[in-house]
Scaffold this motif. Structure first.
Motif, PDB file in Angstrom:
ATOM      1  N   ILE A 217       3.818  -1.847 -10.748  1.00 45.13           N
ATOM      2  CA  ILE A 217       4.673  -2.852 -10.971  1.00 45.13           C
ATOM      3  C   ILE A 217       5.782  -2.639  -9.860  1.00 45.13           C
ATOM      4  N   PHE A 218       6.133  -1.318  -9.780  1.00 43.84           N
ATOM      5  CA  PHE A 218       7.396  -0.997  -9.161  1.00 43.84           C
ATOM      6  C   PHE A 218       7.013  -0.527  -7.665  1.00 43.84           C
ATOM      7  N   GLY A 219       5.849  -0.391  -7.442  1.00 43.19           N
ATOM      8  CA  GLY A 219       5.662   0.195  -5.954  1.00 43.19           C
ATOM      9  C   GLY A 219       5.749  -0.774  -4.913  1.00 43.19           C
TER      10      GLY A 219
ATOM     11  N   ALA B 129      -2.690  10.976   1.865  1.00 39.86           N
ATOM     12  CA  ALA B 129      -2.003  12.039   0.973  1.00 39.86           C
ATOM     13  C   ALA B 129      -1.869  11.545  -0.353  1.00 39.86           C
ATOM     14  N   PHE B 130      -1.557  10.144  -0.162  1.00 40.24           N
ATOM     15  CA  PHE B 130      -1.037   9.299  -1.601  1.00 40.24           C
ATOM     16  C   PHE B 130      -1.846   8.083  -1.641  1.00 40.24           C
ATOM     17  N   ARG B 131      -3.185   8.379  -2.062  1.00 39.80           N
ATOM     18  CA  ARG B 131      -4.289   7.466  -2.315  1.00 39.80           C
ATOM     19  C   ARG B 131      -3.728   6.341  -3.210  1.00 39.80           C
ATOM     20  N   ARG B 132      -2.881   6.667  -4.253  1.00 39.50           N
ATOM     21  CA  ARG B 132      -2.419   5.378  -5.287  1.00 39.50           C
ATOM     22  C   ARG B 132      -0.875   4.907  -4.707  1.00 39.50           C
ATOM     23  N   GLY B 133      -0.521   5.358  -3.616  1.00 40.39           N
ATOM     24  CA  GLY B 133       0.820   4.986  -2.916  1.00 40.39           C
ATOM     25  C   GLY B 133       1.847   5.812  -3.600  1.00 40.39           C
ATOM     26  N   ILE B 134       3.062   5.655  -3.175  1.00 38.75           N
ATOM     27  CA  ILE B 134       4.121   6.443  -3.661  1.00 38.75           C
ATOM     28  C   ILE B 134       4.461   6.411  -5.176  1.00 38.75           C
ATOM     29  N   VAL B 135       4.591   5.189  -5.720  1.00 37.66           N
ATOM     30  CA  VAL B 135       4.698   4.856  -7.132  1.00 37.66           C
ATOM     31  C   VAL B 135       3.579   5.486  -7.853  1.00 37.66           C
ATOM     32  N   GLY B 136       2.628   5.143  -7.309  1.00 38.26           N
ATOM     33  CA  GLY B 136       1.196   5.448  -8.109  1.00 38.26           C
ATOM     34  C   GLY B 136       1.033   6.931  -8.196  1.00 38.26           C
ATOM     35  N   GLU B 137       1.396   7.772  -7.439  1.00 34.65           N
ATOM     36  CA  GLU B 137       1.257   9.266  -7.233  1.00 34.65           C
ATOM     37  C   GLU B 137       2.205   9.782  -8.416  1.00 34.65           C
ATOM     38  N   LEU B 138       3.410   9.234  -8.266  1.00 34.67           N
ATOM     39  CA  LEU B 138       4.609   9.589  -9.129  1.00 34.67           C
ATOM     40  C   LEU B 138       4.029   9.526 -10.543  1.00 34.67           C
TER      41      LEU B 138
ATOM     42  N   GLY C 139       8.024   0.230  -1.681  1.00 35.00           N
ATOM     43  CA  GLY C 139       7.484   0.197  -0.365  1.00 35.00           C
ATOM     44  C   GLY C 139       8.188  -0.676   0.578  1.00 35.00           C
ATOM     45  N   ALA C 140       8.724  -1.859  -0.200  1.00 37.80           N
ATOM     46  CA  ALA C 140       9.694  -2.755   0.790  1.00 37.80           C
ATOM     47  C   ALA C 140      10.673  -2.066   1.217  1.00 37.80           C
ATOM     48  N   PHE C 141      11.488  -1.370   0.523  1.00 38.94           N
ATOM     49  CA  PHE C 141      12.579  -0.578   0.930  1.00 38.94           C
ATOM     50  C   PHE C 141      12.223   0.409   1.923  1.00 38.94           C
TER      51      PHE C 141
ATOM     52  N   LEU D 281       0.786  -1.370  -0.001  1.00 42.67           N
ATOM     53  CA  LEU D 281      -0.212   0.022  -0.114  1.00 42.67           C
ATOM     54  C   LEU D 281       0.883   1.298  -0.143  1.00 42.67           C
ATOM     55  N   VAL D 282       1.962   1.281   0.711  1.00 45.63           N
ATOM     56  CA  VAL D 282       2.847   2.417   0.750  1.00 45.63           C
ATOM     57  C   VAL D 282       3.409   2.811  -0.642  1.00 45.63           C
ATOM     58  N   GLY D 283       3.943   1.478  -1.265  1.00 38.73           N
ATOM     59  CA  GLY D 283       4.462   1.775  -2.605  1.00 38.73           C
ATOM     60  C   GLY D 283       3.713   1.935  -3.749  1.00 38.73           C
TER      61      GLY D 283
END
Length: 318
Positions: free
Chosen positions: A263-265, A301-310, A269-271, A256-258
């Protein structure tokens, strides 16, 4: 429209290839700045999170018991290497095969239900595996299986050397990641997405949705097992924490965080989650509070996760 779609598709593939090269370069050059054992742990759990994301992000099935595949593969790999004396490649295959078989057995039971019922069934099955690992003689109980020999890979590479072990983990991670990438971008993956969006419509089109869900579940279990077996060799230890329900919750947090469904989220997130655990360890139980705060922040703040928002900001699907 016909002329636009191929160019959009080429742009998508090009963006993902660049992201893959950057990810591979990070892990290749990472030991120059970060502790190699920490990066090996990140790669193992990144593969675990990617395998979990294949199930929840592309099929829509939330498993609360995915740690059973990570843990059982670690125990079988460690036992095969230490007691049976198998070479590391055979021990890895044994652990991965054990998770594959467990995935078939549990999948046949779990995919009969959907939503929260599926999640609760997987949690119940995982708890059964946890108590089995706690009581079984070959697992070592609460002590686990310690001092697992790494051996020589293919009779050539001495995995007691940290760089040989690092290269092996890197190859395993990249191979597993590419398997997931290919599965998602294949006709099989398109059917999985259709099931996620509208299973009834996919059924009306003639697809046996239960068979596709079982295939995705078993593939996710197998790759999770590969991650668990590799992790057991890295730390030369198979312990109960990897089969505990808390690990199943942690992989949900990583995904969820990533970025769920990216694909890369899960890799990002694991890192982030493991970096917090590693570098904030001096805070004690405050690490859990910090993780919870970051999780709440990402949800708000990042509903799509970090990679999703990026990806949304760059307008490139990652």
């Amino acid at each position: 429209m016909a002329a636009v779609l191929p160019s959009a598709r080429r742009a998508e593939i090009g963006g993902q290839r660049i992201a893959f090269v950057l990810m591979a370069a990070f892990f290749i050059l990472g030991p120059l700045a970060l502790y190699p054992v920490f990066l090996m742990k990140v790669m193992c759990f990144a593969l675990f999170a990617c395998a979990f994301n294949l199930l929840i992000g592309f099929v829509g099935l939330l498993s609360f018991g995915h740690a059973m595949f990570l843990g059982i593969a670690g125990y079988v790999c460690a036992h095969a290497a230490k007691v049976w004396g198998l070479t590391p490649e055979l021990a890895l295959l044994a652990g991965t095969a054990a998770s594959c078989v467990l995935g078939i057995v549990t999948g046949l039971l779990a995919i009969r239900r959907q939503g929260i019922y599926f999640a609760m069934i997987t949690l119940a099955l995982a708890q059964m595996i946890y108590f089995f690992c706690l009581q079984a003689p070959f697992t070592g109980g609460e002590d686990g299986i310690q001092a697992v020999p790494r051996g020589r890979l293919l009779g050539l590479l001495d995995l007691s050397n940290v760089w040989a072990m690092y290269g092996t983990v890197l190859v395993v991670f990249l191979a597993g990641f590419l398997v997931i990438y290919r599965a998602v971008h294949s006709p099989f993956g398109q059917v999985l997405k259709a099931i996620r969006e509208n299973e009834a419509r996919a059924t009306s089109l003639g697809y046996d949705t239960d068979r596709y869900k079982l295939a995705a579940y078993v593939l996710s279990a197998t790759l999770s097992g590969l991650a668990g077996a590799t992790n057991a060799l890295v730390f030369q230890l198979a312990a109960l924490n990897n089969v505990h329900w808390g690990m199943s919750g942690e992989v949900v947090l990583m995904t969820l965080v990533g970025g769920l469904g990216t694909i890369f989220g899960p890799v990002v997130g694991a890192f982030i989650v493991l970096a917090m655990e590693n570098y904030l360890a001096t805070l004690g139980f405050w690490v859990t509070i910090a993780q919870g705060a970051i999780f709440v922040l990402c949800v708000l703040a990042f509903r799509r996760g970090i990679v999703g928002e990026l990806a949304r900001l760059m307008r490139k699907p990652l």
